[in-house]
Design a protein around this motif. Structure first.
Motif, short mmCIF file in Angstrom:
data_model
loop_
_atom_site.label_atom_id
_atom_site.label_comp_id
_atom_site.label_asym_id
_atom_site.label_seq_id
_atom_site.Cartn_x
_atom_site.Cartn_y
_atom_site.Cartn_z
N ILE A 1 114.63 69.24 72.95
CA ILE A 1 114.53 69.86 74.34
C ILE A 1 113.98 71.18 74.09
O ILE A 1 113.50 71.71 75.19
CB ILE A 1 115.93 69.69 75.14
CG1 ILE A 1 116.91 70.61 74.25
CG2 ILE A 1 116.29 68.45 75.18
CD1 ILE A 1 117.81 70.83 75.27
N ASP B 1 111.12 76.30 83.16
CA ASP B 1 111.75 75.23 82.84
C ASP B 1 112.00 75.07 81.11
O ASP B 1 112.95 74.96 80.77
CB ASP B 1 110.66 73.89 83.17
CG ASP B 1 111.57 72.76 82.94
OD1 ASP B 1 112.72 72.68 83.61
OD2 ASP B 1 110.77 71.49 83.09
N ARG C 1 114.71 77.36 80.11
CA ARG C 1 116.03 76.85 80.51
C ARG C 1 116.44 75.98 79.51
O ARG C 1 117.68 76.25 79.06
CB ARG C 1 116.01 76.06 81.91
CG ARG C 1 117.15 75.52 82.08
CD ARG C 1 117.12 74.96 83.89
NE ARG C 1 115.95 74.09 83.82
CZ ARG C 1 116.17 72.68 84.18
NH1 ARG C 1 117.41 72.37 83.66
NH2 ARG C 1 115.32 71.72 84.28
N TYR C 2 115.51 74.92 79.04
CA TYR C 2 115.91 74.14 77.85
C TYR C 2 116.26 74.78 76.58
O TYR C 2 116.91 74.46 75.62
CB TYR C 2 114.60 73.06 77.73
CG TYR C 2 114.98 72.17 78.81
CD1 TYR C 2 115.81 70.91 78.88
CD2 TYR C 2 114.04 71.81 79.91
CE1 TYR C 2 115.97 70.22 79.69
CE2 TYR C 2 114.14 71.02 80.88
CZ TYR C 2 115.06 70.07 80.63
OH TYR C 2 115.53 69.19 81.52
N TRP D 1 124.60 69.71 78.50
CA TRP D 1 124.92 69.54 80.13
C TRP D 1 124.94 70.87 80.92
O TRP D 1 124.31 70.97 82.26
CB TRP D 1 126.34 69.11 79.93
CG TRP D 1 127.25 68.70 81.34
CD1 TRP D 1 126.78 67.26 82.00
CD2 TRP D 1 127.67 69.46 82.28
NE1 TRP D 1 127.44 67.44 82.99
CE2 TRP D 1 128.00 68.74 83.45
CE3 TRP D 1 127.96 70.71 82.29
CZ2 TRP D 1 128.72 69.13 84.56
CZ3 TRP D 1 128.77 71.35 83.65
CH2 TRP D 1 129.06 70.47 84.42
N ASP E 1 121.05 70.72 81.66
CA ASP E 1 120.31 69.54 82.07
C ASP E 1 121.49 68.38 82.31
O ASP E 1 121.97 67.76 81.35
CB ASP E 1 119.39 69.02 81.36
CG ASP E 1 118.58 67.95 82.02
OD1 ASP E 1 118.98 66.90 82.41
OD2 ASP E 1 117.43 67.68 82.07
N ARG E 2 122.08 68.18 83.62
CA ARG E 2 123.09 67.44 83.75
C ARG E 2 122.92 66.02 83.28
O ARG E 2 123.53 65.26 82.89
CB ARG E 2 123.44 67.37 85.08
CG ARG E 2 124.12 68.74 85.79
CD ARG E 2 125.39 68.94 85.27
NE ARG E 2 125.98 70.45 86.15
CZ ARG E 2 125.86 71.26 85.76
NH1 ARG E 2 125.08 71.87 84.53
NH2 ARG E 2 126.27 72.38 86.44
N ARG E 3 121.91 65.45 83.65
CA ARG E 3 121.36 63.89 83.39
C ARG E 3 121.32 63.88 81.87
O ARG E 3 122.07 63.10 81.43
CB ARG E 3 120.02 63.68 83.96
CG ARG E 3 119.71 62.23 84.10
CD ARG E 3 118.54 62.17 85.09
NE ARG E 3 117.40 62.89 84.48
CZ ARG E 3 116.19 62.44 84.03
NH1 ARG E 3 116.08 61.19 83.84
NH2 ARG E 3 115.11 63.47 83.34
#
Lengths: 218, 187
Positions: free
Chosen positions: B38, B47, B50-51, B117, B120-122
């Protein structure tokens, strides 16, 4: 007995490094194929890169799980015979023993949790360097417009490596690591201080750097 | 504990799968590969940042979780189930020699799952589910009590939340760190 434990440990470390390297390289290829970071692609096309990533992971796991079938080792009897902590005599594992063959206690030559973590980090760094090196060679042979679509081979040699836009991994979307490194360092020198100052100014008032800044000013 | 472990031997094929899933190499490696992957996955700068925060957060959370587990281990030496329950337990894994509570592998995988989590919730839910399966399998093979894995999971989740809180307090230090890494071409 202690010689055997040392040999077992060396065997486990070697095989785990191979596994972790292949899995990290595979995960990296899948990841960069999603984000379009062409500078780290091992193959010239997006779908090929992703498929190759999956293949590397399967290869790594396949090697690690199946090689006790033909490589002699202290493959754990502990998890396949009677739950004892002792390993059985040195030898190859049978098909029935494969699932537990790698479950070696660290006191009998298996690896401790910290060793797994250290060797994974090492493998991940190696995988990144490897992808960067191959990506650089690849990018010079197949510059960006032809790398995701079209006939890569016919256009490859005639095109120049494009100038990077942005810095860091973003710049690797259209060029290679060597070219990016220069522009990233240049950007850091030119705009880094300003970026950091902006970040500090936009921090919320209760963040520790803000509090320290206010105390310093007062 | 004995109820879950009681299914050992019912399906030899499942027992083989359980030995592989419960191993020290497979799940921790898969989780580590996810936080490594990630780092590179974002489609644009925001993006990706964030990861990458998620990767940093998970890595630090692993350290905190391990530290907490070590402290508890040094204060409380709970026997492994195969030592206490003897023949009523069917052990299909090696005999670990470190204390049973809290389960260190669970602390690690849940720290990673929670760290991911947060960004990225998924993917985070997928990792949470995988971590839960890993926990049940470790009880199934006879190497932990259910309370050991629950304890490990709680430590891992709390470690990630504490790390997130520290990140918020230290804002924008993590962002500055990432900016410097971007400057040397690795973020």
């Amino acid at each position: 007995m202690s010689d055997q434990i040392e040999s077992a440990a060396a065997l486990m470390v070697r095989d785990y490094l191979i596994l972790a390297f292949l899995v990290s390289l595979g995960a990296l290829q899948i990841s960069v194929s999603i984000s379009g970071i062409r500078g780290l692609w091992l193959l010239p096309r997006r779908n090929l890169t992703r498929a190759f990533g999956i293949l590397l992971i399967i290869l790594g796991l396949g090697y690690y799980l199946l090689c006790p079938l033909w490589i002699e080792g202290p493959w754990s009897a502990g998890s396949v015979i009677d739950g004892t902590s002792e390993n059985r005599a040195w030898g190859t594992a049978s098909v029935d023993e494969i699932s537990g063959a790698r479950n070696l206690n660290d006191i009998h030559g298996g690896m401790a949790g910290t060793a797994y973590a250290v060797f994974f980090v090492l493998s991940a760094v190696l995988a990144t360097f490897f992808a960067a090196a191959i990506g650089t060679i690849n990018n010079r042979l197949f510059p960006s417009p032809s790398r995701s679509e079209g006939d890569a081979w016919s256009e490859a040699i005639t095109q120049r490596v494009p100038e990077p836009t942005g810095d860091g991994l973003d710049a690797l979307k259209n060029t290679d690591t060597l070219t990016t490194l220069k522009s990233s360092l240049r950007n850091l020198r030119d705009t880094g201080a300003n970026d950091i100052r902006n970040q500090l100014q936009s921090a919320h008032r209760w963040s520790i750097p803000s509090l320290i800044g206010r105390m310093w000013r007062n | 504990m004995l109820w879950i472990n009681g299914f050992v031997g019912t399906s030899p094929t499942f027992d083989h799968i359980a030995r592989i899933l419960a191993s020290d190499y497979l799940m921790p490696l898969a989780f580590s590969a996810v936080i490594f992957a990630i780092w590179f996955v974002g489609r644009d700068l925001a993006d990706r940042r964030r990861y990458q925060r998620g990767t940093l957060l998970s890595a630090i959370a692993i350290g905190i979780a391990n530290l907490v587990v070590d402290i508890i281990d040094s204060a409380y030496d709970r026997q492994r189930p195969f030592d206490e329950l003897g023949d009523s337990l069917q052990l299909i894994f090696y005999r670990s020699t470190d204390p049973s509570f809290p389960a260190n592998p669970m602390a690690v995988v849940f720290a990673i799952a929670m760290g991911v989590w947060i960004v990225d919730r998924r993917i985070g839910w997928v990792l949470m589910a995988a971590a839960a399966i890993y926990s049940v399998i470790r009880v199934y093979v006879g190497t932990f009590y259910p309370t050991d894995v629950i304890g490990g999971a709680v430590i891992g989740i709390l470690a990630a939340l504490i790390t997130w809180f520290i990140f918020e307090l230290l804002k924008p230090v993590p962002e500055i760190f990432l900016r410097i890494l971007r400057g040397i071409g690795v973020a």
